[in-house]
Design a protein around this motif. Structure first.
Motif, PDB file in Angstrom:
ATOM      1  N   LEU A 109      -0.953  28.295 -11.248  1.00  0.00           N
ATOM      2  CA  LEU A 109       0.471  28.526 -11.488  1.00  0.00           C
ATOM      3  C   LEU A 109       1.277  27.261 -11.215  1.00  0.00           C
ATOM      4  CD1 LEU A 109       1.122  32.104 -10.037  1.00  0.00           C
ATOM      5  CD2 LEU A 109       1.298  31.375 -12.425  1.00  0.00           C
ATOM      6  N   LEU A 110       0.913  26.539 -10.182  1.00  0.00           N
ATOM      7  CA  LEU A 110       1.608  25.295  -9.853  1.00  0.00           C
ATOM      8  C   LEU A 110       1.512  24.306 -11.010  1.00  0.00           C
ATOM      9  CD1 LEU A 110       3.063  23.462  -7.807  1.00  0.00           C
ATOM     10  CD2 LEU A 110       0.798  22.819  -6.926  1.00  0.00           C
ATOM     11  N   GLU A 111       0.334  24.206 -11.593  1.00  0.00           N
ATOM     12  CA  GLU A 111       0.141  23.302 -12.723  1.00  0.00           C
ATOM     13  C   GLU A 111       1.035  23.709 -13.901  1.00  0.00           C
ATOM     14  OE1 GLU A 111      -1.765  19.997 -14.610  1.00  0.00           O
ATOM     15  OE2 GLU A 111      -1.607  20.656 -12.529  1.00  0.00           O
ATOM     16  N   GLN A 112       1.162  24.994 -14.140  1.00  0.00           N
ATOM     17  CA  GLN A 112       1.990  25.470 -15.257  1.00  0.00           C
ATOM     18  C   GLN A 112       3.462  25.133 -15.063  1.00  0.00           C
ATOM     19  OE1 GLN A 112       1.308  29.536 -16.656  1.00  0.00           O
ATOM     20  NE2 GLN A 112      -0.731  29.481 -15.765  1.00  0.00           N
TER      21      GLN A 112
ATOM     22  N   SER B 264       6.019  26.329  -2.409  1.00  0.00           N
ATOM     23  CA  SER B 264       5.506  27.644  -2.050  1.00  0.00           C
ATOM     24  C   SER B 264       4.164  27.919  -2.718  1.00  0.00           C
ATOM     25  CB  SER B 264       6.526  28.723  -2.434  1.00  0.00           C
ATOM     26  OG  SER B 264       6.017  30.013  -2.208  1.00  0.00           O
ATOM     27  N   LEU B 265       4.072  27.592  -4.015  1.00  0.00           N
ATOM     28  CA  LEU B 265       2.819  27.810  -4.738  1.00  0.00           C
ATOM     29  C   LEU B 265       1.701  26.941  -4.170  1.00  0.00           C
ATOM     30  CD1 LEU B 265       4.168  27.944  -8.406  1.00  0.00           C
ATOM     31  CD2 LEU B 265       3.351  29.869  -7.041  1.00  0.00           C
ATOM     32  N   GLU B 266       2.045  25.701  -3.821  1.00  0.00           N
ATOM     33  CA  GLU B 266       1.037  24.791  -3.262  1.00  0.00           C
ATOM     34  C   GLU B 266       0.545  25.286  -1.904  1.00  0.00           C
ATOM     35  OE1 GLU B 266       0.377  19.981  -2.812  1.00  0.00           O
ATOM     36  OE2 GLU B 266       2.427  20.785  -2.899  1.00  0.00           O
ATOM     37  N   ALA B 267       1.473  25.789  -1.087  1.00  0.00           N
ATOM     38  CA  ALA B 267       1.093  26.280   0.238  1.00  0.00           C
ATOM     39  C   ALA B 267       0.200  27.510   0.149  1.00  0.00           C
ATOM     40  CB  ALA B 267       2.356  26.606   1.045  1.00  0.00           C
ATOM     41  N   LYS B 268       0.389  28.302  -0.887  1.00  0.00           N
ATOM     42  CA  LYS B 268      -0.404  29.523  -1.057  1.00  0.00           C
ATOM     43  C   LYS B 268      -1.675  29.294  -1.864  1.00  0.00           C
ATOM     44  CE  LYS B 268       3.688  32.488  -0.765  1.00  0.00           C
ATOM     45  NZ  LYS B 268       4.593  33.427  -1.504  1.00  0.00           N
TER      46      LYS B 268
END
Length: 301
Positions: free
Chosen positions: A84-87, A75-79
């Motif tokens: 945040l994805l890295e964290q 979800s984070l990657e798509a947005k």
């Protein structure tokens, strides 16, 4: 080198109620991370590669926090929320393992450590970190746990981390007896004994045990033979006393600062301290704090 650490997280966290009624006390956040993450990061920074959580069936949120959440990551990657994805992908390094074992009954800290025996084994030293105490390394070239590990490697004796406290507060802690010696911060000195919550005029020192230990694997055999002590629980300090008689134990005086998040005021103090040093929120938080400090009339905002 010591590469394994035990974190006892099975307790109900009654000192944190009602906040800990539905979530583990270790998952209560300090600024933007749960308390347990700070403790794991401390261990990893000291070279620990294997974290053993001694947990309870009600604490699955802790294990989930350190596990992958593929749906959230997608979800984070798509947005396009890459930061945040890295964290969330790197809460722990790839070369660090999290292993969970169950403590089925609340039989004390000594029993919780003993539950990790099948994972640690009897022939390897390991660390024990109490998860409701945060230990800082601000301004230090390495954290105190790393200093303890070096002291263990140099002297091959068990280590207990201690902190100097005001004499009027010694009755709140386990206090070490160092035979009149007073180590400098960052130094380790042989332990003559420990006294639990002594009166101020009877305390052998003002150095308090604060929840970090380095122990040899032989402590497990001593724990298995330790009868229930105070509160009907198996006390880790009882086994450490016997270990000291057999092999010697040392007290390492810490250089950093501690914050006890196991009670409300300590948690609030930790929040203030960590928020002021936060890399992105620190400046705004300090200004906000100054605004409230300048509100002499205590008016609601």
């Amino acid at each position: 080198m010591i590469h394994k650490a035990v974190l006892p997280v099975a307790g109900f966290g009654t000192r944190c109620l009602p906040a800990s009624k539905a979530i583990p006390k270790e998952m209560i956040t300090v600024v933007d991370k749960p308390v347990i993450q700070y403790v794991v990061e401390e261990a990893v920074a000291a070279g620990i590669k294997e974290i053993v959580l001694v947990t309870h069936s009600s604490k699955s949120a802790i294990e989930n926090h350190f596990d992958r959440n593929v749906e959230l990551e997608a979800s984070l990657e798509a947005k396009g929320k890459d930061a945040l994805l890295e964290q969330v992908r790197h809460i722990i390094p790839d070369d660090v393992s999290i292993i969970a074992v169950r403590q089925h009954e609340p039989l004390g800290l000594g029993h919780a450590v003993l539950c990790a025996r099948p994972v640690i084994g009897d022939n390897e030293p390991f660390a024990v970190l109490l998860p409701d105490v945060l230990v800082t390394d601000w301004g230090l070239e390495r954290n105190d746990l790393a200093g303890m590990i070096e002291a263990y490697d140099n002297g091959a004796s068990a280590q207990i981390m201690v902190e100097n406290v005001p004499r009027e507060r010694v009755s709140q802690y386990g206090i070490v007896d160092l035979g009149g010696k007073t180590p400098e911060a960052g130094q380790s000195v042989g332990l003559a004994g420990m006294v639990e919550k002594p009166a101020a005029d009877e305390a052998p020192s003002t150095l308090a045990v604060i929840g970090r230990y380095l122990l040899p694997g032989s402590i497990f055999a001593l724990l298995a033979q330790t009868p229930p002590g105070a509160g009907g629980e198996i006390q880790l300090t009882d086994a450490i006393d016997r270990l000291g008689q057999q092999q010697g134990v040392s007290a390492y005086r810490m250089r950093g600062e501690t914050y006890d998040c196991g009670h409300a005021l300590g948690y609030l103090e930790a929040t203030l301290a960590f928020a002021r040093r936060h890399p992105t929120l620190g400046g705004d938080f300090s200004r906000l704090l100054a605004d409230y400090a300048g509100d002499q009339d205590g008016e609601e905002r």
